[in-house]
Design a protein around this motif. Structure first.
Motif, PDB file in Angstrom:
ATOM      1  N   ALA A  57      39.364  46.576  35.032  1.00  0.00           N
ATOM      2  CA  ALA A  57      38.282  46.983  35.183  1.00  0.00           C
ATOM      3  C   ALA A  57      37.934  46.598  37.267  1.00  0.00           C
ATOM      4  O   ALA A  57      36.804  47.453  38.078  1.00  0.00           O
ATOM      5  N   ARG A  58      39.048  45.883  38.037  1.00  0.00           N
ATOM      6  CA  ARG A  58      38.542  45.677  39.406  1.00  0.00           C
ATOM      7  C   ARG A  58      39.438  47.010  39.559  1.00  0.00           C
ATOM      8  O   ARG A  58      39.377  47.430  40.660  1.00  0.00           O
ATOM      9  N   ASP A  96      31.019  48.741  32.771  1.00  0.00           N
ATOM     10  CA  ASP A  96      30.530  48.500  33.478  1.00  0.00           C
ATOM     11  C   ASP A  96      29.953  47.518  33.726  1.00  0.00           C
ATOM     12  O   ASP A  96      29.746  46.357  34.790  1.00  0.00           O
ATOM     13  N   SER A  97      29.903  46.035  32.204  1.00  0.00           N
ATOM     14  CA  SER A  97      29.415  45.093  32.580  1.00  0.00           C
ATOM     15  C   SER A  97      30.752  44.539  33.267  1.00  0.00           C
ATOM     16  O   SER A  97      30.430  43.138  33.845  1.00  0.00           O
ATOM     17  N   LEU A 148      30.463  41.502  37.013  1.00  0.00           N
ATOM     18  CA  LEU A 148      30.668  40.535  36.912  1.00  0.00           C
ATOM     19  C   LEU A 148      31.189  39.999  38.113  1.00  0.00           C
ATOM     20  O   LEU A 148      31.157  39.302  38.805  1.00  0.00           O
ATOM     21  N   LEU A 149      32.601  41.005  38.011  1.00  0.00           N
ATOM     22  CA  LEU A 149      33.153  40.855  39.284  1.00  0.00           C
ATOM     23  C   LEU A 149      32.691  41.070  40.500  1.00  0.00           C
ATOM     24  O   LEU A 149      33.038  40.101  41.383  1.00  0.00           O
ATOM     25  N   SER A 150      31.584  42.292  40.603  1.00  0.00           N
ATOM     26  CA  SER A 150      31.181  41.953  41.648  1.00  0.00           C
ATOM     27  C   SER A 150      30.001  41.266  42.011  1.00  0.00           C
ATOM     28  O   SER A 150      29.964  40.260  43.188  1.00  0.00           O
ATOM     29  N   ARG A 151      29.791  40.183  41.557  1.00  0.00           N
ATOM     30  CA  ARG A 151      28.878  39.216  41.828  1.00  0.00           C
ATOM     31  C   ARG A 151      29.152  37.444  41.836  1.00  0.00           C
ATOM     32  O   ARG A 151      29.054  36.945  42.374  1.00  0.00           O
ATOM     33  N   SER A 152      30.347  37.446  40.847  1.00  0.00           N
ATOM     34  CA  SER A 152      32.023  36.246  41.067  1.00  0.00           C
ATOM     35  C   SER A 152      32.050  36.411  42.700  1.00  0.00           C
ATOM     36  O   SER A 152      32.640  35.243  43.116  1.00  0.00           O
ATOM     37  N   GLY A 153      32.400  37.380  43.031  1.00  0.00           N
ATOM     38  CA  GLY A 153      33.536  37.795  44.078  1.00  0.00           C
ATOM     39  C   GLY A 153      34.966  37.624  43.631  1.00  0.00           C
ATOM     40  O   GLY A 153      36.082  36.897  44.563  1.00  0.00           O
ATOM     41  N   PHE A 154      34.988  38.173  42.869  1.00  0.00           N
ATOM     42  CA  PHE A 154      36.491  37.838  42.314  1.00  0.00           C
ATOM     43  C   PHE A 154      37.001  39.281  42.849  1.00  0.00           C
ATOM     44  O   PHE A 154      39.099  38.754  43.012  1.00  0.00           O
TER      45      PHE A 154
END
Length: 217
Positions: A102-103, A137-138, A142-148
């Motif tokens: 996803a990243r 997409d989900s 998640l990655l964009s919101r969590s800062g991973f």
């Protein structure tokens, strides 16, 4: 930009301190261990009962997207009779591959190939890549919101100017580099990081980034 850095590198080469080489070696060993553990976890999917790999991937996605999700889903259905050790190691490996894909904004086919290269059976890889594509997409949200995931570097542009004078000095005549790093954010939008630096600052940037680039390779 690489030619500029390569030229600077040829101008000034220094030996890497022994302690720094030791740190690089330790990091490489840890990376190799992590890679072996991931391959072992993915290979363990073939040991699960029929339908177990798909159920485990579904559970991994649910646990990633909803932190309040009860992990009892790991002991239901086809996973009820599976080895807890196998379920645990395979879950960790699957979660890593899902987030990694996803990243990188990889599609389902790219993930399937990655799974197969790391020891996952073809049938399992096909099922898991389809689940990933459905939830891609989900996961990226998640990655964009969590800062991973930091922005991904996509390219670089630069130019070299000669500064002949400034507000404070009439005569300078020194080179000045204008560097623009082109990036893509986790949500897919474009971004850029701009900087202005002298030759010495660019050399320092090169010296700091070169060991990091070797670690990635």
């Amino acid at each position: 930009f690489r030619r500029v850095l390569s030229g600077l590198d040829r101008e000034r080469r220094t030996d890497v301190p022994l302690k720094q080489r030791d740190l690089h070696g330790e990091a490489a060993r840890k990376a190799a261990t992590a890679s072996t553990e991931m391959e072992g976890g993915l290979a363990g999917l073939k040991e699960l009962p029929q339908g177990g790999a798909k159920q485990l991937c579904t559970a991994a996605i649910k646990l990633l997207l909803d932190t309040s999700q009860d992990d009892s889903i790991l002991s239901e259905g086809a996973l009820a009779s599976a080895s807890k050790a196998t379920v645990s190691t395979s879950l960790t490996a699957l979660s890593s591959v899902l987030l990694e894909s996803a990243r990188a904004n990889a599609d389902g086919n790219a993930m399937r190939l990655s799974l197969e290269e790391r020891g996952c059976g073809r049938d399992e890889a096909v099922e898991l890549s389809e689940l990933y594509q459905t939830n891609k997409d989900s996961l990226r949200l998640l990655l964009s919101r969590s800062g991973f995931s930091p922005p991904k570097l996509m390219g670089v542009t630069w130019r070299l100017d000669h500064v002949v004078k400034s507000r404070h000095l009439d005569h300078i005549d020194s080179p000045l580099y204008f560097v623009r790093l082109l990036t893509t954010r986790p949500d897919g939008s474009d971004g850029a990081v701009e900087m202005t630096c002298t030759q010495e600052q660019l050399q320092d940037l090169h010296d700091r980034l070169s060991p990091a680039a070797r670690q990635v390779e």
